[in-house]
Design a protein around this motif. Structure first.
Motif, PDB file in Angstrom:
ATOM      1  N   GLU A  55       0.773  -0.993  -0.239  1.00 14.06           N
ATOM      2  CA  GLU A  55       0.055  -0.007   0.045  1.00 14.06           C
ATOM      3  C   GLU A  55       1.008   1.362  -0.069  1.00 14.06           C
ATOM      4  N   LYS A  56       1.956   1.125   0.818  1.00 17.20           N
ATOM      5  CA  LYS A  56       2.860   2.436   0.877  1.00 17.20           C
ATOM      6  C   LYS A  56       3.692   2.520  -0.326  1.00 17.20           C
ATOM      7  N   GLY A  57       3.577   1.494  -1.314  1.00 18.97           N
ATOM      8  CA  GLY A  57       4.510   1.657  -2.341  1.00 18.97           C
ATOM      9  C   GLY A  57       5.952   1.133  -2.236  1.00 18.97           C
ATOM     10  N   LYS A  58       6.106   0.508  -1.016  1.00 18.60           N
ATOM     11  CA  LYS A  58       7.707   0.001  -0.691  1.00 18.60           C
ATOM     12  C   LYS A  58       7.913  -1.267  -1.158  1.00 18.60           C
ATOM     13  N   LEU A  59       6.702  -2.000  -1.811  1.00 22.35           N
ATOM     14  CA  LEU A  59       6.948  -3.430  -2.227  1.00 22.35           C
ATOM     15  C   LEU A  59       5.856  -3.514  -3.331  1.00 22.35           C
ATOM     16  N   THR A 118      16.765 -17.327  22.649  1.00 21.86           N
ATOM     17  CA  THR A 118      16.800 -16.762  23.760  1.00 21.86           C
ATOM     18  C   THR A 118      17.082 -15.506  24.109  1.00 21.86           C
ATOM     19  N   SER A 119      16.578 -14.877  25.037  1.00 17.49           N
ATOM     20  CA  SER A 119      17.007 -13.509  25.497  1.00 17.49           C
ATOM     21  C   SER A 119      17.900 -13.553  26.541  1.00 17.49           C
ATOM     22  N   SER A 120      18.067 -14.734  27.474  1.00 19.21           N
ATOM     23  CA  SER A 120      18.840 -14.959  28.579  1.00 19.21           C
ATOM     24  C   SER A 120      19.271 -16.262  28.962  1.00 19.21           C
ATOM     25  N   LEU A 139      20.868 -16.979  18.156  1.00 21.67           N
ATOM     26  CA  LEU A 139      20.824 -15.856  17.408  1.00 21.67           C
ATOM     27  C   LEU A 139      19.835 -15.046  18.033  1.00 21.67           C
ATOM     28  N   HIS A 140      20.120 -13.971  18.554  1.00 19.66           N
ATOM     29  CA  HIS A 140      19.115 -13.173  19.459  1.00 19.66           C
ATOM     30  C   HIS A 140      18.452 -11.930  18.446  1.00 19.66           C
ATOM     31  N   PHE A 141      17.351 -11.984  18.112  1.00 16.97           N
ATOM     32  CA  PHE A 141      16.746 -10.907  17.391  1.00 16.97           C
ATOM     33  C   PHE A 141      16.290 -10.050  18.295  1.00 16.97           C
ATOM     34  N   PHE A 142      15.553  -8.614  17.944  1.00 14.71           N
ATOM     35  CA  PHE A 142      15.208  -7.637  18.614  1.00 14.71           C
ATOM     36  C   PHE A 142      13.631  -7.111  18.109  1.00 14.71           C
ATOM     37  N   ASN A 143      13.067  -6.801  19.153  1.00 12.83           N
ATOM     38  CA  ASN A 143      11.357  -6.644  18.784  1.00 12.83           C
ATOM     39  C   ASN A 143      11.286  -5.029  18.419  1.00 12.83           C
ATOM     40  N   PRO A 144      10.538  -4.838  17.386  1.00 10.69           N
ATOM     41  CA  PRO A 144      10.070  -5.709  16.049  1.00 10.69           C
ATOM     42  C   PRO A 144      11.358  -5.924  15.322  1.00 10.69           C
ATOM     43  N   GLN A 146      11.388  -7.052  12.402  1.00  6.71           N
ATOM     44  CA  GLN A 146      11.361  -6.446  10.798  1.00  6.71           C
ATOM     45  C   GLN A 146      12.042  -5.033  10.959  1.00  6.71           C
ATOM     46  N   ARG A 147      12.252  -4.471  11.983  1.00  8.74           N
ATOM     47  CA  ARG A 147      12.618  -3.000  12.208  1.00  8.74           C
ATOM     48  C   ARG A 147      13.940  -2.746  12.854  1.00  8.74           C
ATOM     49  N   MET A 148      14.215  -3.514  13.765  1.00 10.65           N
ATOM     50  CA  MET A 148      15.581  -3.584  14.720  1.00 10.65           C
ATOM     51  C   MET A 148      16.615  -4.171  14.094  1.00 10.65           C
ATOM     52  N   VAL A 189      22.999  -6.701  24.976  1.00 11.07           N
ATOM     53  CA  VAL A 189      21.805  -5.710  24.861  1.00 11.07           C
ATOM     54  C   VAL A 189      21.022  -5.890  26.084  1.00 11.07           C
ATOM     55  N   ASN A 190      20.708  -7.278  26.768  1.00  5.51           N
ATOM     56  CA  ASN A 190      19.783  -7.182  27.766  1.00  5.51           C
ATOM     57  C   ASN A 190      20.659  -6.981  29.155  1.00  5.51           C
ATOM     58  N   ARG A 191      22.000  -7.124  29.043  1.00  5.96           N
ATOM     59  CA  ARG A 191      22.955  -7.050  30.060  1.00  5.96           C
ATOM     60  C   ARG A 191      22.898  -5.540  30.553  1.00  5.96           C
TER      61      ARG A 191
HETATM   62  N1  CAA Z   1       6.304  -4.666  13.885  1.00  9.23           N
HETATM   63  C1  CAA Z   1       6.613  -4.668  12.611  1.00  9.23           C
HETATM   64  N2  CAA Z   1       7.026  -3.479  12.127  1.00  9.23           N
HETATM   65  C2  CAA Z   1       6.746  -2.262  12.957  1.00  9.23           C
HETATM   66  C3  CAA Z   1       6.378  -2.482  14.241  1.00  9.23           C
HETATM   67  C4  CAA Z   1       5.954  -3.896  14.656  1.00  9.23           C
HETATM   68  N3  CAA Z   1       5.719  -3.883  15.909  1.00  9.23           N
HETATM   69  N4  CAA Z   1       6.282  -1.053  14.676  1.00  9.23           N
HETATM   70  C5  CAA Z   1       6.643  -0.515  13.917  1.00  9.23           C
HETATM   71  N5  CAA Z   1       6.943  -0.953  12.769  1.00  9.23           N
HETATM   72  C6  CAA Z   1       7.386  -0.257  11.642  1.00  9.23           C
HETATM   73  C7  CAA Z   1       6.544   0.316  10.784  1.00  9.23           C
HETATM   74  O1  CAA Z   1       5.913  -0.654   9.953  1.00  9.23           O
HETATM   75  C8  CAA Z   1       7.146   1.499  10.051  1.00  9.23           C
HETATM   76  O2  CAA Z   1       7.760   0.831   8.946  1.00  9.23           O
HETATM   77  P1  CAA Z   1       7.984   1.570   7.605  1.00  9.23           P
HETATM   78  O3  CAA Z   1       8.952   2.700   8.064  1.00  9.23           O
HETATM   79  O4  CAA Z   1       8.500   0.791   6.595  1.00  9.23           O
HETATM   80  O5  CAA Z   1       6.924   2.502   7.190  1.00  9.23           O
HETATM   81  C9  CAA Z   1       8.211   1.626  10.955  1.00  9.23           C
HETATM   82  O6  CAA Z   1       8.273   0.613  11.770  1.00  9.23           O
HETATM   83  C10 CAA Z   1       8.042   2.895  11.783  1.00  9.23           C
HETATM   84  O7  CAA Z   1       6.848   2.823  12.294  1.00  9.23           O
HETATM   85  P2  CAA Z   1       5.978   3.954  13.334  1.00  9.23           P
HETATM   86  O8  CAA Z   1       6.426   5.217  12.411  1.00  9.23           O
HETATM   87  O9  CAA Z   1       4.627   3.654  13.563  1.00  9.23           O
HETATM   88  O10 CAA Z   1       6.796   3.750  14.481  1.00  9.23           O
HETATM   89  P3  CAA Z   1       8.132   4.666  15.024  1.00  9.23           P
HETATM   90  O11 CAA Z   1       8.849   5.416  14.435  1.00  9.23           O
HETATM   91  O12 CAA Z   1       7.268   5.048  16.489  1.00  9.23           O
HETATM   92  O13 CAA Z   1       8.946   3.342  15.598  1.00  9.23           O
HETATM   93  C11 CAA Z   1       9.548   1.571  16.856  1.00  9.23           C
HETATM   94  C12 CAA Z   1       8.447   2.291  16.245  1.00  9.23           C
HETATM   95  C13 CAA Z   1      10.560   1.020  15.528  1.00  9.23           C
HETATM   96  C14 CAA Z   1       8.859   0.226  17.559  1.00  9.23           C
HETATM   97  C15 CAA Z   1      10.385   2.263  17.908  1.00  9.23           C
HETATM   98  O14 CAA Z   1       9.431   3.096  18.935  1.00  9.23           O
HETATM   99  C16 CAA Z   1      11.623   1.929  18.500  1.00  9.23           C
HETATM  100  O15 CAA Z   1      12.680   1.665  17.899  1.00  9.23           O
HETATM  101  N6  CAA Z   1      11.183   1.456  19.830  1.00  9.23           N
HETATM  102  C17 CAA Z   1      12.325   0.700  20.631  1.00  9.23           C
HETATM  103  C18 CAA Z   1      12.235  -0.699  20.286  1.00  9.23           C
HETATM  104  C19 CAA Z   1      13.206  -1.522  21.321  1.00  9.23           C
HETATM  105  O16 CAA Z   1      14.016  -0.935  21.905  1.00  9.23           O
HETATM  106  N7  CAA Z   1      13.292  -2.676  20.857  1.00  9.23           N
HETATM  107  C20 CAA Z   1      14.234  -3.652  21.553  1.00  9.23           C
HETATM  108  C21 CAA Z   1      13.511  -4.339  22.747  1.00  9.23           C
HETATM  109  S1  CAA Z   1      14.411  -5.536  23.649  1.00  9.23           S
HETATM  110  C22 CAA Z   1      14.222  -6.853  22.631  1.00  9.23           C
HETATM  111  O17 CAA Z   1      13.574  -7.134  21.838  1.00  9.23           O
HETATM  112  C23 CAA Z   1      15.134  -8.048  23.276  1.00  9.23           C
HETATM  113  C24 CAA Z   1      14.802  -8.845  24.357  1.00  9.23           C
HETATM  114  O18 CAA Z   1      15.389  -9.769  24.460  1.00  9.23           O
HETATM  115  C25 CAA Z   1      13.758  -8.253  25.289  1.00  9.23           C
END
Ligand code: CAA
Length: 294
Positions: A55-59, A118-120, A139-144, A146-148, A189-191
């Protein structure tokens, strides 16, 4: 050790993201869940996100379709047999993870890499239950996911250099920033992040500010995208409590101990975003801070 086909056990918060980014990077992905409902929910989230990117034209629609085509969602763990890498992203419960790895050792082809998200929890404890501890890494990923950008690649005392190299190559193919680290509770990171989040809660208990003030201060004063209490809700208060427990057990330092407010909120079922209530109530259009009644 070339990776072409990836298996992901668990299609929840982390598993669906790992599945999506792996398929986007061109890997064939087999993903499993405990039941059809959970599996459909995870795949639904992936479809929704791909739809939004179109929808956003990114894909292109055809590329989104190709990503979904590369994903094989199944309830049959037998489908992991010919995967080159199998990653677990199931609940943070050591016994459940150990059971899974015992089963997968008998199923997945010899030479395939195993990895835990696992985170810990200790990587070596899981590795040691398998038939291939040298081929097992974290292999420890971060939430979200797709974004981190970060992927922590964790070496246990038994992981071979070849297994680490394969994990790093996988991370690079996903376009992640990879950092190698060791099998110490919380890794890098979690440390650092977990004591900070726990201190945010302790600060609230001590009255240094309200929920909104503490969050606002760290956003406006330290440039963080989310304040600590928002981030704790985002990570999941149950998850934070369990990570703190593992870290406290390993290091025996107060800074890793879960504050009473966190314990009580978890006991009440206030897990944060995932349950609809934590330090904020998520039932309305915008999150509203809810005093946990200290
Ligand atoms: N899932 C997938 N994609 C997401 C998403 C989600 N939950 N939340 C946001 N996005 C994507 C959006 O689709 C958008 O993508 P495009 O740029 O392609 O359009 C982009 O992220 C930005 O979204 P928003 O403008 O709505 O949000 P934002 O700019 O406010 O960013 C955020 C949202 C990326 C979550 C930001 O607030 C952030 O970086 N927060 C900190 C997150 C963090 O610290 N994560 C680590 C947690 S610790 C962990 O995971 C490890 C553990 O073991 C506990």
């Amino acid at each position: 050790m070339e990776i072409k086909k990836v298996g992901v056990a668990g299609c929840g918060l982390m598993g669906h993201g790992i599945t999506q980014v792996s398929a986007e990077a061109g890997y064939e992905v087999v993903v499993t869940e405990l039941d059809r409902e959970r599996l459909d929910a995870g795949i639904g989230k992936i479809s929704k996100q791909l739809g939004r990117a179109v929808e956003k034209g990114k894909l292109e629609q055809s590329d989104a379709d190709a990503v979904l085509d590369r994903i094989n969602p199944t309830l049959d763990q037998g489908e992991f047999a010919d995967c080159d890498l199998v990653l677990e992203a199931i609940t943070e419960d050591l016994d459940l993870k150990l059971d899974l790895w015992k089963q997968l050792s008998g199923i997945v082809k010899e030479g395939a890499l195993f990895a835990t998200n696992t985170s810990s929890l200790p990587v070596i404890t899981q590795a040691a239950t398998t038939d291939r501890p040298e081929n097992f890494i974290g292999l420890h990923f971060f939430n979200p996911v797709q974004r981190m950008p970060l992927l922590e690649v964790i070496q246990s005392v038994a992981s071979s250099p070849e297994a680490m190299a394969a994990g790093l190559a996988y991370g690079e193919k996903l376009n992640k920033t990879t950092v190698e680290t060791k099998d110490k509770a919380g890794f890098i990171v979690n440390r650092l992040l977990v004591p900070y989040l726990l201190d945010g809660i302790r600060g609230l208990e001590e009255g240094i500010g309200s929920i909104e003030e503490i969050d606002l201060a760290m956003k406006a004063g330290a440039g963080h995208p989310m304040g600590p209490l928002t981030l704790a809700d985002f990570v999941g208060l149950d998850t934070l409590d369990s990570i703190a427990g593992v870290m406290f057990d390993e290091f025996r330092e107060r800074r890793f101990a879960a504050p009473p407010t966190l314990r009580k909120m978890v006991a009440a079922g206030f897990y944060g975003v995932k349950s609809g209530r934590g330090f904020y109530d998520y039932s309305g259009e915008k999150p509203v801070a809810v005093n946990p009644g200290l």
